[in-house]
Design a protein around this motif. Structure first.
Motif, mmCIF file in Angstrom:
data_model
loop_
_atom_site.group_PDB
_atom_site.id
_atom_site.type_symbol
_atom_site.label_atom_id
_atom_site.label_comp_id
_atom_site.label_asym_id
_atom_site.label_seq_id
_atom_site.Cartn_x
_atom_site.Cartn_y
_atom_site.Cartn_z
ATOM 1 N N TRP A 242 0.838 -1.209 0.000
ATOM 2 C CA TRP A 242 0.000 0.000 0.000
ATOM 3 C C TRP A 242 0.870 1.255 0.000
ATOM 4 O O TRP A 242 0.582 2.215 -0.727
ATOM 5 C CB TRP A 242 -0.916 -0.010 1.215
ATOM 6 C CG TRP A 242 -1.877 1.156 1.236
ATOM 7 C CD1 TRP A 242 -3.077 1.254 0.595
ATOM 8 C CD2 TRP A 242 -1.685 2.394 1.926
ATOM 9 N NE1 TRP A 242 -3.653 2.470 0.835
ATOM 10 C CE2 TRP A 242 -2.817 3.200 1.655
ATOM 11 C CE3 TRP A 242 -0.678 2.893 2.756
ATOM 12 C CZ2 TRP A 242 -2.966 4.478 2.183
ATOM 13 C CZ3 TRP A 242 -0.817 4.174 3.275
ATOM 14 C CH2 TRP A 242 -1.942 4.947 2.993
ATOM 15 N N ILE A 243 1.949 1.272 0.784
ATOM 16 C CA ILE A 243 2.828 2.441 0.827
ATOM 17 C C ILE A 243 3.507 2.645 -0.525
ATOM 18 O O ILE A 243 3.621 3.785 -1.016
ATOM 19 C CB ILE A 243 3.862 2.286 1.962
ATOM 20 C CG1 ILE A 243 3.165 2.455 3.313
ATOM 21 C CG2 ILE A 243 4.998 3.290 1.809
ATOM 22 C CD1 ILE A 243 4.076 2.273 4.507
ATOM 23 N N GLN A 246 1.013 4.130 -2.936
ATOM 24 C CA GLN A 246 0.644 5.507 -2.643
ATOM 25 C C GLN A 246 1.812 6.481 -2.788
ATOM 26 O O GLN A 246 1.608 7.625 -3.221
ATOM 27 C CB GLN A 246 0.087 5.602 -1.212
ATOM 28 C CG GLN A 246 -1.159 4.786 -0.976
ATOM 29 C CD GLN A 246 -2.324 5.245 -1.841
ATOM 30 O OE1 GLN A 246 -2.581 6.443 -1.979
ATOM 31 N NE2 GLN A 246 -3.034 4.280 -2.426
ATOM 32 N N TYR A 247 3.021 6.058 -2.434
ATOM 33 C CA TYR A 247 4.105 7.019 -2.263
ATOM 34 C C TYR A 247 5.374 6.736 -3.064
ATOM 35 O O TYR A 247 6.272 7.580 -3.092
ATOM 36 C CB TYR A 247 4.489 7.105 -0.776
ATOM 37 C CG TYR A 247 3.344 7.512 0.108
ATOM 38 C CD1 TYR A 247 2.824 8.807 0.057
ATOM 39 C CD2 TYR A 247 2.758 6.600 0.986
ATOM 40 C CE1 TYR A 247 1.757 9.188 0.864
ATOM 41 C CE2 TYR A 247 1.699 6.972 1.794
ATOM 42 C CZ TYR A 247 1.208 8.259 1.733
ATOM 43 O OH TYR A 247 0.154 8.637 2.524
ATOM 44 N N ASP A 258 1.049 -3.320 -8.001
ATOM 45 C CA ASP A 258 1.391 -1.931 -7.685
ATOM 46 C C ASP A 258 2.380 -1.809 -6.525
ATOM 47 O O ASP A 258 2.219 -0.954 -5.641
ATOM 48 C CB ASP A 258 0.117 -1.138 -7.380
ATOM 49 C CG ASP A 258 0.210 0.295 -7.894
ATOM 50 O OD1 ASP A 258 1.135 0.566 -8.675
ATOM 51 O OD2 ASP A 258 -0.615 1.125 -7.505
ATOM 52 N N TYR A 259 3.404 -2.652 -6.515
ATOM 53 C CA TYR A 259 4.443 -2.530 -5.494
ATOM 54 C C TYR A 259 5.773 -2.983 -6.076
ATOM 55 O O TYR A 259 5.841 -3.554 -7.170
ATOM 56 C CB TYR A 259 4.096 -3.346 -4.242
ATOM 57 C CG TYR A 259 4.420 -4.828 -4.342
ATOM 58 C CD1 TYR A 259 5.581 -5.344 -3.772
ATOM 59 C CD2 TYR A 259 3.567 -5.711 -5.006
ATOM 60 C CE1 TYR A 259 5.881 -6.697 -3.865
ATOM 61 C CE2 TYR A 259 3.866 -7.060 -5.099
ATOM 62 C CZ TYR A 259 5.024 -7.547 -4.534
ATOM 63 O OH TYR A 259 5.316 -8.886 -4.631
#
Length: 430
Positions: A242-243, A246-247, A258-259
């Motif tokens: 998630w981090i 997002q970042y 998405d990582y």
């Protein structure tokens, strides 16, 4: 070019910048006379307890061998795994099972678990930590603490830049550039582990290690992910993913989820892996512990770390792609076991000949990694023995034999280059 694989040379050979040539490479240090009045306060004060920073410049050959073993399989492991996979369907019974086993071990696990191939990257990070201890104390003794900080910052920056080049550099447009990757992670681990080593004593390093491991576990376990909740460790549902989503700017390796496996949050426990290597380096450099006792410590602590990691994995799974704290302990434990075994065989028993190839690879580890990215040893091998040669071998010997021969030629090309650089005393480093 930066080569952290050669950092340990600062403990045993005269440093130089750029391309180290045959006329001035690997020259033992001349012991400089110590004039206490001419030393800076940092030079007088900074010697870690139990370490003889000004001791003999003898190299720890097992460190070179472990580093080279890691890089050898990082370069050769993936193509060798697929070649064995292509070969195994044609075998029956025990032989098929053995070939299949080695093929599986040379591939990453999909998510949770631990294979030999998952071990190689943390092993390299671990041995980077060992090299920190072998190089920085002597630099501080010679030039002072500020010079050591300056070198650490410069090397970290250059290695991070090489990582950006490795993943395409400016050949593509933002945001398709991968900001974090393997070399970038090594750079960050080297940077923070070195800074901690330079500025903390042994107790401080222990506190840092425990804080990183327990802190990462606490974040991953108790911080809720929006829309998912806390304590989730699935590939598509965890705090590290998630981090990153997002970042983390730029391209992420696993775009479907998405990582990035070398992402933002998981860098914290990776630094802990490097710190485990720092502790191993402190042990190897200790003047208070005999050689056989060092082996026992490495092997004993390594076994404890492996067991503790698997036990912790019952609650916090062993997952390389998010570098869980349990993964740090398992990989760090196996790293200590391997280093202890090779230290016994190579440095104590003096049986070095079998590890010669690994020493060649260890001497120019990062350089060979970059050259493989640009030149592609396997691609060159296919130009030599691909096409009709592969078809011929598959038809006359066994299906998949052509791929195995191609991989062997690629490995041979890399080995010849590593040997050439080593014997000509060409070491690509800062």
């Amino acid at each position: 070019m930066v080569d952290l694989g050669r950092d340990a040379d600062d403990a045993g050979v005269r440093p130089s910048l750029g391309l180290v040539g045959a006329t001035h490479a690997r020259v033992p240090y001349e012991r400089l006379p110590r004039d206490p009045a001419a030393e800076t306060p940092d030079q007088r004060r900074w010697v870690s307890p139990g370490i003889s920073a000004g001791s003999s410049g003898e190299r720890v050959a097992s460190v070179d061998a472990v580093r080279g073993l890691a890089m050898f399989f990082i370069i050769a492991g993936d193509p060798l795994a697929w070649a064995l996979y292509d070969l195994s369907p044609e075998r029956q019974g025990l032989l098929s099972a053995v070939v299949g086993f080695f093929s599986d071990q040379l591939m990453h696990v999909d998510w949770e678990g631990f294979h030999f191939y998952d071990f190689l990257f943390p092993l390299f990070v671990f041995i980077t930590g060992v090299s920190i201890v072998l190089s920085l104390p002597r630099l501080v003794e010679r030039e002072g603490k500020w010079a050591a900080h300056e070198r650490v910052l410069r090397r970290s920056f250059l290695l991070f830049a090489l990582g950006l080049i490795y993943y395409g550099g400016l050949s593509t447009f933002w945001p398709e550039i991968r900001l974090l990757g393997v070399l970038q992670r090594i750079a960050l681990c080297y940077l923070f582990a070195s800074l901690l080593f330079l500025n903390l004593g042994t107790r401080g390093l222990v506190v840092a290690l425990v804080s990183l491991l327990v802190g990462y576990w606490a974040l991953m376990t108790f911080v809720p992910v929006p829309g998912i909740g806390a304590g989730m460790f699935a590939e598509d549902a965890n705090l590290a993913r998630w981090i990153d989503a997002q970042y983390l700017p730029g391209k992420r390796y696993y775009s479907a989820y998405d990582y990035d496996p070398e992402g933002l949050l998981s860098t914290l426990p990776a630094i802990a892996t490097c710190l485990l290597g720092v502790f191993a380096g402190l042990l190897l450099k200790s003047t208070r512990t005999g050689p056989l006792q060092k082996v026992l410590w490495l092997m004993g602590v390594g076994a404890i770390l492996v067991a503790a990691g698997h036990l912790w994995g019952l609650e916090f799974p062993v997952i390389k792609k998010i570098w869980t704290s349990s993964f740090v302990l398992v990989a760090g434990g196996y790293s200590a076991l391997l280093l202890g075994a090779l230290y016994l065989v190579i440095d104590i028993w003096g049986r070095k000949a079998w590890a010669t190839i690994f020493v060649w690879f260890g001497a120019n580890a990062i350089a060979l990694y970059m050259i493989n990215n640009v030149a592609d040893f396997q691609g060159l091998a296919r130009r030599l023995v691909g096409g009709d040669v592969t078809v011929f071998l598959d038809a006359r010997l066994a299906s998949g034999m052509g791929s195995l021969v191609t991989v062997a030629v690629g490995i041979a090309l890399a080995t010849v280059l590593a040997r050439y650089l080593y014997h000509r005393k060409i070491f690509l480093r800062v």
